[in-house]
Design an enzyme around this catalytic site. Structure first.
Site, PDB file in Angstrom:
ATOM      1  NE  ARG A  83      -8.926  17.802   5.731  1.00 33.47           N
ATOM      2  CZ  ARG A  83      -9.911  17.462   6.532  1.00 33.47           C
ATOM      3  NH1 ARG A  83      -9.690  16.714   7.583  1.00 33.47           N
ATOM      4  NH2 ARG A  83     -11.134  17.872   6.294  1.00 33.47           N
ATOM      5  CG  HIS A 118      -1.827  -1.195   1.249  1.00 33.28           C
ATOM      6  ND1 HIS A 118      -1.490  -2.336   1.943  1.00 33.28           N
ATOM      7  CD2 HIS A 118      -3.007  -1.466   0.630  1.00 33.28           C
ATOM      8  CE1 HIS A 118      -2.425  -3.246   1.764  1.00 33.28           C
ATOM      9  NE2 HIS A 118      -3.346  -2.761   0.970  1.00 33.28           N
ATOM     10  CG  MET A 157     -14.698   7.672  12.887  1.00 32.93           C
ATOM     11  SD  MET A 157     -15.626   7.572  11.359  1.00 32.93           S
ATOM     12  CE  MET A 157     -16.116   5.867  11.369  1.00 32.93           C
ATOM     13  CB  SER A 192     -14.649  19.364  12.626  1.00 33.25           C
ATOM     14  OG  SER A 192     -15.011  18.002  12.743  1.00 33.25           O
ATOM     15  CG  ASP A 193     -18.539  17.675  12.826  1.00 31.65           C
ATOM     16  OD1 ASP A 193     -19.132  18.258  11.906  1.00 31.65           O
ATOM     17  OD2 ASP A 193     -17.504  17.008  12.666  1.00 31.65           O
TER      18      ASP A 193
HETATM   19  N1  HPA Z   1     -17.965  11.259  14.488  1.00 33.42           N
HETATM   20  C1  HPA Z   1     -16.913  10.541  14.128  1.00 33.42           C
HETATM   21  N2  HPA Z   1     -15.833  11.088  13.577  1.00 33.42           N
HETATM   22  C2  HPA Z   1     -15.821  12.416  13.404  1.00 33.42           C
HETATM   23  C3  HPA Z   1     -16.896  13.211  13.768  1.00 33.42           C
HETATM   24  C4  HPA Z   1     -18.019  12.590  14.340  1.00 33.42           C
HETATM   25  O1  HPA Z   1     -19.000  13.253  14.675  1.00 33.42           O
HETATM   26  N3  HPA Z   1     -16.574  14.500  13.453  1.00 33.42           N
HETATM   27  C5  HPA Z   1     -15.331  14.473  12.918  1.00 33.42           C
HETATM   28  N4  HPA Z   1     -14.868  13.219  12.893  1.00 33.42           N
END
Ligand code: HPA
Length: 235
Positions: free
Chosen positions: A25, A5, A180, A203-204
């Protein structure tokens, strides 16, 4: 010495690797932060670049999304290219008082993945960041006046439709962020003998349905890359 890979020549990957998920990125970081960066691998378009930062060689390479993809690249980087430090730079969802744009230094990573259990006789493996890298990241963040918080995170296999109770469990255990990959990276660090840290920008927001605009994500990425480089240099 290409692997299935990674098609870099032997010696073309530096002992320190920054690992964003997205290969573009990786290119952005190579172009904006590293000196004399050159592309060293492009198999399946999972781009990797090696350059210098303050004189020291550094590789930045994409690792994909989720533990299975990350594990393929990380295993080959460690086993075949002898990489000694891998610093994941990525994004996460935040919980509770965490705000968009906050930087988390993932001290530990719980998970719903079976990846580490499969290697550990079905038992729970307690995975954590390398202490030296974590301490260096705390120091580098303080020196840069960047508020970064040392926090436990959760690595989920499901971006969509996971355990409906998950957020309650996370709040109850005071887990600050969801991403993750970190649990797989940290488990591999233990087994393969390299040192690892995950640096994450929120980011969220998972309670408030807030999401960071694209432009801010890019700024967050550059900030994390500089923090990761300072951390690797100070470690
Ligand atoms: N969940 C999982 N991975 C992420 C998330 C999320 O809300 N935001 C950015 N990576």
């Amino acid at each position: 010495m290409p692997t299935p890979h990674i098609d870099a020549e032997s010696g073309a990957i530096a002992p320190t690797v920054l690992l964003p998920g997205d290969p573009l990125r990786a290119r952005f970081i190579a172009e904006t932060v590293l000196e004399e960066a050159r592309q060293v691998t492009a198999r399946r378009n999972m781009l990797g670049f090696t350059g210098r930062w303050r004189g020291q060689p550094v590789t930045v390479m994409g690792g994909g999304m989720g533990i299975p993809s990350t594990a393929i690249y990380v295993t080959e980087l460690a086993r075949v290219y002898g990489v000694q430090r891998i610093i994941r730079i990525g994004t996460c969802g935040g919980l509770g008082e965490i705000r968009l744009g906050d930087v988390l230094l993932a001290q530990s990573a719980s998970t719903d993945s079976r990846f580490n259990r499969m290697q550990f006789g079905g038992h729970d493996l307690s995975v954590s960041a390398d202490f030296g890298l974590l301490r260096a990241a705390v120091d580098a963040a303080a020196a840069a006046k960047l508020p970064a918080r040392v926090a436990p995170v959760f690595s989920s296999d499901c971006f969509y439709d996971g355990d409906p109770q998950l957020l309650d469990h996370l709040r109850r255990h005071r887990i600050a962020g969801v991403e993750m990959e970190a649990a797989g990276l940290y488990g591999l660090a233990m087994r393969e003998g390299f040192r690892a840290l995950a640096i994450l920008t929120v980011s969220d927001h998972l309670d408030r349905d807030e999401h960071m605009p694209a432009e801010q994500r890019e700024q967050g990425l550059e900030r994390m890359a500089r923090l990761a480089l300072a951390c690797a240099a100070g470690d």
